[in-house]
Design a protein around this motif. Structure first.
Motif, PDB file in Angstrom:
ATOM      1  N   VAL A   1       0.435  -1.559   0.371  1.00 24.38           N
ATOM      2  CA  VAL A   1       0.058  -0.403   0.254  1.00 24.38           C
ATOM      3  C   VAL A   1       1.252   1.247   0.376  1.00 24.38           C
ATOM      4  CG1 VAL A   1      -2.166  -0.608   1.054  1.00 24.38           C
ATOM      5  CG2 VAL A   1      -0.062   0.139   2.489  1.00 24.38           C
ATOM      6  N   LEU A   2       0.292   2.210  -0.239  1.00 22.77           N
ATOM      7  CA  LEU A   2       1.010   3.719  -0.092  1.00 22.77           C
ATOM      8  C   LEU A   2       0.732   4.705   1.072  1.00 22.77           C
ATOM      9  CD1 LEU A   2       0.831   4.845  -3.715  1.00 22.77           C
ATOM     10  CD2 LEU A   2       2.231   3.214  -2.959  1.00 22.77           C
ATOM     11  N   LEU A   3       2.041   5.288   1.538  1.00 15.97           N
ATOM     12  CA  LEU A   3       2.170   5.748   2.979  1.00 15.97           C
ATOM     13  C   LEU A   3       1.206   6.671   2.695  1.00 15.97           C
ATOM     14  CD1 LEU A   3       2.384   5.996   6.174  1.00 15.97           C
ATOM     15  CD2 LEU A   3       5.101   6.801   5.218  1.00 15.97           C
ATOM     16  N   LYS A   4       0.295   7.509   2.759  1.00 19.29           N
ATOM     17  CA  LYS A   4      -0.032   8.870   2.432  1.00 19.29           C
ATOM     18  C   LYS A   4      -0.137   9.691   3.714  1.00 19.29           C
ATOM     19  CE  LYS A   4      -1.127   7.641  -1.263  1.00 19.29           C
ATOM     20  NZ  LYS A   4      -0.466   7.942  -2.359  1.00 19.29           N
ATOM     21  N   ALA A   5       0.235   9.029   4.870  1.00 19.58           N
ATOM     22  CA  ALA A   5       1.131  10.784   5.902  1.00 19.58           C
ATOM     23  C   ALA A   5       1.501   9.493   7.074  1.00 19.58           C
ATOM     24  CB  ALA A   5      -0.717  10.987   6.453  1.00 19.58           C
TER      25      ALA A   5
ATOM     26  N   PHE B   1      -2.684   4.747   5.644  1.00 18.17           N
ATOM     27  CA  PHE B   1      -2.535   4.111   4.345  1.00 18.17           C
ATOM     28  C   PHE B   1      -4.418   4.278   3.604  1.00 18.17           C
ATOM     29  CE2 PHE B   1      -4.234  -0.203   4.442  1.00 18.17           C
ATOM     30  CZ  PHE B   1      -4.035  -0.270   5.745  1.00 18.17           C
ATOM     31  N   TYR B   2      -4.281   4.337   2.216  1.00 15.06           N
ATOM     32  CA  TYR B   2      -6.096   4.212   2.025  1.00 15.06           C
ATOM     33  C   TYR B   2      -6.632   3.223   1.713  1.00 15.06           C
ATOM     34  CZ  TYR B   2      -6.029   8.712   4.095  1.00 15.06           C
ATOM     35  OH  TYR B   2      -6.519  10.066   4.738  1.00 15.06           O
ATOM     36  N   THR B   3      -7.782   2.295   1.485  1.00 17.57           N
ATOM     37  CA  THR B   3      -8.016   0.769   1.006  1.00 17.57           C
ATOM     38  C   THR B   3      -9.733   0.948   0.769  1.00 17.57           C
ATOM     39  OG1 THR B   3      -7.869  -0.979   0.976  1.00 17.57           O
ATOM     40  CG2 THR B   3      -7.531   0.121   2.936  1.00 17.57           C
TER      41      THR B   3
ATOM     42  N   ALA C   1     -10.670  14.651   3.343  1.00 14.73           N
ATOM     43  CA  ALA C   1     -10.422  15.850   2.679  1.00 14.73           C
ATOM     44  C   ALA C   1      -8.720  14.673   1.752  1.00 14.73           C
ATOM     45  CB  ALA C   1      -9.653  16.206   3.901  1.00 14.73           C
ATOM     46  N   TYR C   2      -8.577  13.385   2.274  1.00  8.28           N
ATOM     47  CA  TYR C   2      -8.051  12.943   1.213  1.00  8.28           C
ATOM     48  C   TYR C   2      -8.032  12.845  -0.194  1.00  8.28           C
ATOM     49  CZ  TYR C   2      -4.313   9.977  -0.988  1.00  8.28           C
ATOM     50  OH  TYR C   2      -3.706   9.325  -1.969  1.00  8.28           O
ATOM     51  N   PHE C   3      -9.821  12.040   0.198  1.00  5.99           N
ATOM     52  CA  PHE C   3      -9.792  11.711  -0.770  1.00  5.99           C
ATOM     53  C   PHE C   3     -10.439  12.399  -2.197  1.00  5.99           C
ATOM     54  CE2 PHE C   3     -14.235  10.310  -3.556  1.00  5.99           C
ATOM     55  CZ  PHE C   3     -13.103   8.795  -3.943  1.00  5.99           C
TER      56      PHE C   3
ATOM     57  N   GLY D   1      -8.992  14.973  -3.148  1.00  5.63           N
ATOM     58  CA  GLY D   1      -7.793  15.251  -3.275  1.00  5.63           C
ATOM     59  C   GLY D   1      -6.445  14.377  -4.474  1.00  5.63           C
ATOM     60  N   ARG D   2      -7.866  13.316  -4.622  1.00  4.99           N
ATOM     61  CA  ARG D   2      -8.203  12.618  -5.687  1.00  4.99           C
ATOM     62  C   ARG D   2      -7.386  12.569  -6.890  1.00  4.99           C
ATOM     63  NH1 ARG D   2      -8.839   6.465  -4.313  1.00  4.99           N
ATOM     64  NH2 ARG D   2      -7.006   5.770  -5.087  1.00  4.99           N
ATOM     65  N   PRO D   3      -7.258  12.452  -8.169  1.00  7.48           N
ATOM     66  CA  PRO D   3      -7.362  12.115  -9.446  1.00  7.48           C
ATOM     67  C   PRO D   3      -9.174  12.403  -9.360  1.00  7.48           C
ATOM     68  CG  PRO D   3      -5.519  12.111  -9.992  1.00  7.48           C
ATOM     69  CD  PRO D   3      -5.738  11.286  -8.251  1.00  7.48           C
TER      70      PRO D   3
ATOM     71  N   LEU E   1     -11.426   9.990 -12.008  1.00  6.79           N
ATOM     72  CA  LEU E   1     -10.784   8.602 -12.013  1.00  6.79           C
ATOM     73  C   LEU E   1     -10.637   7.925 -10.944  1.00  6.79           C
ATOM     74  CD1 LEU E   1     -11.592   7.581 -14.993  1.00  6.79           C
ATOM     75  CD2 LEU E   1      -9.720   7.508 -16.006  1.00  6.79           C
ATOM     76  N   SER E   2      -9.693   8.214 -10.257  1.00  7.62           N
ATOM     77  CA  SER E   2      -9.413   7.434  -8.816  1.00  7.62           C
ATOM     78  C   SER E   2     -10.403   7.440  -8.058  1.00  7.62           C
ATOM     79  CB  SER E   2      -7.704   8.282  -8.276  1.00  7.62           C
ATOM     80  OG  SER E   2      -7.229   8.151  -9.233  1.00  7.62           O
ATOM     81  N   GLN E   3     -10.890   8.480  -8.363  1.00  8.05           N
ATOM     82  CA  GLN E   3     -12.208   8.569  -6.800  1.00  8.05           C
ATOM     83  C   GLN E   3     -13.461   7.528  -7.678  1.00  8.05           C
ATOM     84  OE1 GLN E   3     -13.327  12.795  -7.373  1.00  8.05           O
ATOM     85  NE2 GLN E   3     -12.142  13.199  -5.854  1.00  8.05           N
TER      86      GLN E   3
ATOM     87  N   LYS F   1     -15.152  -3.310  -6.513  1.00 10.97           N
ATOM     88  CA  LYS F   1     -15.267  -4.163  -5.599  1.00 10.97           C
ATOM     89  C   LYS F   1     -14.393  -4.808  -5.123  1.00 10.97           C
ATOM     90  CE  LYS F   1     -19.662  -5.049  -7.574  1.00 10.97           C
ATOM     91  NZ  LYS F   1     -21.102  -6.950  -7.755  1.00 10.97           N
ATOM     92  N   GLN F   2     -13.416  -4.050  -4.158  1.00 11.76           N
ATOM     93  CA  GLN F   2     -12.483  -4.755  -3.960  1.00 11.76           C
ATOM     94  C   GLN F   2     -11.763  -6.068  -3.115  1.00 11.76           C
ATOM     95  OE1 GLN F   2      -8.951  -3.338  -0.734  1.00 11.76           O
ATOM     96  NE2 GLN F   2      -8.124  -2.248  -2.741  1.00 11.76           N
ATOM     97  N   SER F   3     -11.031  -6.791  -4.168  1.00 12.20           N
ATOM     98  CA  SER F   3     -10.885  -7.832  -4.068  1.00 12.20           C
ATOM     99  C   SER F   3     -11.803  -9.608  -4.146  1.00 12.20           C
ATOM    100  CB  SER F   3     -10.496  -8.779  -2.440  1.00 12.20           C
ATOM    101  OG  SER F   3      -9.451  -7.657  -1.532  1.00 12.20           O
TER     102      SER F   3
ATOM    103  N   ARG G   1     -16.947   2.751   2.644  1.00 11.88           N
ATOM    104  CA  ARG G   1     -16.382   1.990   2.648  1.00 11.88           C
ATOM    105  C   ARG G   1     -15.578   2.449   2.281  1.00 11.88           C
ATOM    106  NH1 ARG G   1     -16.936  -0.559   7.172  1.00 11.88           N
ATOM    107  NH2 ARG G   1     -16.100  -2.939   5.966  1.00 11.88           N
ATOM    108  N   TRP G   2     -14.632   3.410   1.767  1.00 14.95           N
ATOM    109  CA  TRP G   2     -12.970   3.728   1.439  1.00 14.95           C
ATOM    110  C   TRP G   2     -12.323   4.695   2.555  1.00 14.95           C
ATOM    111  CZ3 TRP G   2      -9.635   7.276   0.110  1.00 14.95           C
ATOM    112  CH2 TRP G   2      -8.573   6.727  -0.858  1.00 14.95           C
ATOM    113  N   SER G   3     -11.852   4.171   3.196  1.00 21.58           N
ATOM    114  CA  SER G   3     -11.348   5.037   4.056  1.00 21.58           C
ATOM    115  C   SER G   3      -9.970   5.226   4.571  1.00 21.58           C
ATOM    116  CB  SER G   3     -11.657   5.065   5.411  1.00 21.58           C
ATOM    117  OG  SER G   3     -11.684   6.322   6.275  1.00 21.58           O
TER     118      SER G   3
HETATM  119  C1  PXP Z   1      -6.507   0.645  -4.763  1.00 24.02           C
HETATM  120  C2  PXP Z   1      -5.621   1.644  -4.533  1.00 24.02           C
HETATM  121  N1  PXP Z   1      -6.119   2.283  -3.946  1.00 24.02           N
HETATM  122  C3  PXP Z   1      -5.746   4.005  -3.329  1.00 24.02           C
HETATM  123  C4  PXP Z   1      -4.506   4.215  -3.464  1.00 24.02           C
HETATM  124  C5  PXP Z   1      -3.825   4.956  -2.829  1.00 24.02           C
HETATM  125  O1  PXP Z   1      -3.385   5.611  -3.482  1.00 24.02           O
HETATM  126  P1  PXP Z   1      -3.820   7.241  -5.016  1.00 24.02           P
HETATM  127  O2  PXP Z   1      -4.841   7.929  -3.234  1.00 24.02           O
HETATM  128  O3  PXP Z   1      -2.504   7.965  -4.358  1.00 24.02           O
HETATM  129  O4  PXP Z   1      -4.838   6.529  -5.706  1.00 24.02           O
HETATM  130  C6  PXP Z   1      -3.663   2.529  -4.084  1.00 24.02           C
HETATM  131  C7  PXP Z   1      -2.232   3.083  -4.513  1.00 24.02           C
HETATM  132  O5  PXP Z   1      -1.862   2.353  -5.505  1.00 24.02           O
HETATM  133  C8  PXP Z   1      -4.497   1.629  -4.779  1.00 24.02           C
HETATM  134  O6  PXP Z   1      -3.536   0.995  -6.253  1.00 24.02           O
END
Ligand code: PXP
Ligand SMILES: Cc1cc2nc3c(=O)[nH]c(=O)nc-3n(C[C@H](O)[C@H](O)[C@H](O)COP(=O)(O)O)c2cc1C
Length: 320
Positions: A167-171, A179-181, A229-231, A233-235, A237-239, A246-248, A278-280
């Motif tokens: 995962v990515l460290l965000k803070a 991290f966010y997931t 606030a984090y969400f 700021g995401r692009p 398309l990522s939002q 439906k992760q996993s 349910r994304w946090s």
């Molecule tokens: C599924 C998923 N959610 C969240 C993230 C968090 O990163 P970002 O907010 O920069 O997309 C990542 C990073 O690879 C990801 O793959």
């Protein structure tokens, strides 16, 4: 009739017990599951929780499940009630730095994911460990690590089977590492059942032969405001992807995902995309931090910082 009254009283008792319990456990949002925004659902910029709720098709609301008893002792003030008594790529020439661990971290404007710092709340070895992390994190950027924020997180559900993924460290700050997931994904489910995790960073370009950082601790969900606030700021398309994934869960085909994404894109057309409920963010609150510095002939250096059950931090070295 009497049975119904008894059932209602027992449900109220369970809810009160849950509310008195560990804040880390109680803060998980209801697992009422992902719901794609339904056609004709709430309009408007919709960042608030209320409008987020409107975006979901009205599911039969189930109460927040009481987390299964974690196999650990919660150290939060409310905790006792829950106690269950129980050669690495192209080499770059770098200026050699003396390996002094105790120097203070450089103050930089681009401090990466670092947020606040409040030494007054920290016992000295913990402050030192965080300062060391900050310094190495800066060195990882200077050394050109491809992604210094990438970390492996290991979890285990109640079946005890470990699972690890990046995962990515965000803070990060004295409160922990965030991290966010999706909370519905495997890691989210495992952490809800057993809110403890291990984090692992490996920065092979740092210092003479690479540095590894291991962090272990309890996990709590971040506050809604922080996650929103984090969400935000995401692009975009990522939002949208966060709504579409439906992760996993099993995905029938890539086309199915793309169709779902297109449908969600249409749904949110012309307005802001709110954070799916349910994304946090999840914060790992360190109880152990170990720095491993590579040395020749495997004569590595290991510095372990750990917190005892009274919250007191200490530091020692370990054999390699
Ligand atoms: C599924 C998923 N959610 C969240 C993230 C968090 O990163 P970002 O907010 O920069 O997309 C990542 C990073 O690879 C990801 O793959
Ligand atoms: C470098 C890297 C960074 C990642 N960052 C994240 C992240 O921040 N959040 C996330 O949910 N998944 C991230 N992923 C995807 C996860 O590794 C994983 O596949 C996904 O979260 C599902 O894991 P789970 O089934 O255990 O929940 C990342 C993957 C890689 C390779």
């Amino acid at each position: 009739m009497r049975r119904a009254r008894r059932a209602a009283a027992s449900a109220r008792f369970r809810a009160r017990a849950r509310d008195r319990a560990c804040p880390a456990a109680r803060a998980w949002p209801a697992a009422d599951g992902f719901r794609a925004p339904s056609a004709g659902a709430g309009r408007g910029s919709g960042r608030s929780r209320r409008s987020t709720r409107r975006l979901r098709a009205a599911p039969a609301r189930r109460p927040t499940p009481r987390p299964a008893r974690p196999a650990w002792i919660c150290r939060c003030p409310a905790g006792p009630r829950w106690r269950t008594r129980g050669c690495r790529g192209p080499r770059r020439r770098r200026a050699r730095r003396p390996r002094t661990r105790a120097e203070s971290p450089p103050e930089r404007a681009d401090a990466g994911t670092r947020t606040s710092r409040d030494n007054s709340a920290m016992t000295e070895p913990y402050a030192e460990a965080l300062a060391t992390f900050d310094r190495l994190f800066d060195e990882a950027a200077a050394a050109g690590e491809p992604d210094r924020t990438a970390m492996v997180i290991a979890t285990a559900g109640l079946d005890g089977r470990p699972a690890a993924r990046n995962v990515l460290l965000k803070a990060h700050d004295e409160r922990g590492f965030v991290f966010y997931t999706h909370l519905n994904g495997r890691k989210g489910r495992e952490l809800q059942a057993n809110p403890r995790a291990a984090l692992l960073f490996y920065w092979p370009r740092v210092r003479e032969g690479g540095v590894q950082v291991r962090i272990e601790g309890a996990v709590e969900i971040v506050g809604d405001a922080e996650a929103d606030a984090y969400f935000a700021g995401r692009p975009r398309l990522s939002q949208l992807g966060a709504w579409a994934s439906k992760q996993s869960e099993t995905l029938e085909s890539r086309e199915a995902f793309e169709q779902r994404l297109a449908q969600i894109e249409k749904e949110f057309e012309g307005r802001d995309v709110p954070r799916p409920p349910r994304w946090s963010g999840l914060r790992v609150k360190p109880e152990r931090i170990e720095f491993w510095y590579a040395a020749t002939y495997r004569l590595h250096e290991r510095h372990l910082y750990e917190c005892d059950c009274t919250g007191k931090w200490s530091k020692r070295m370990l054999y390699p």
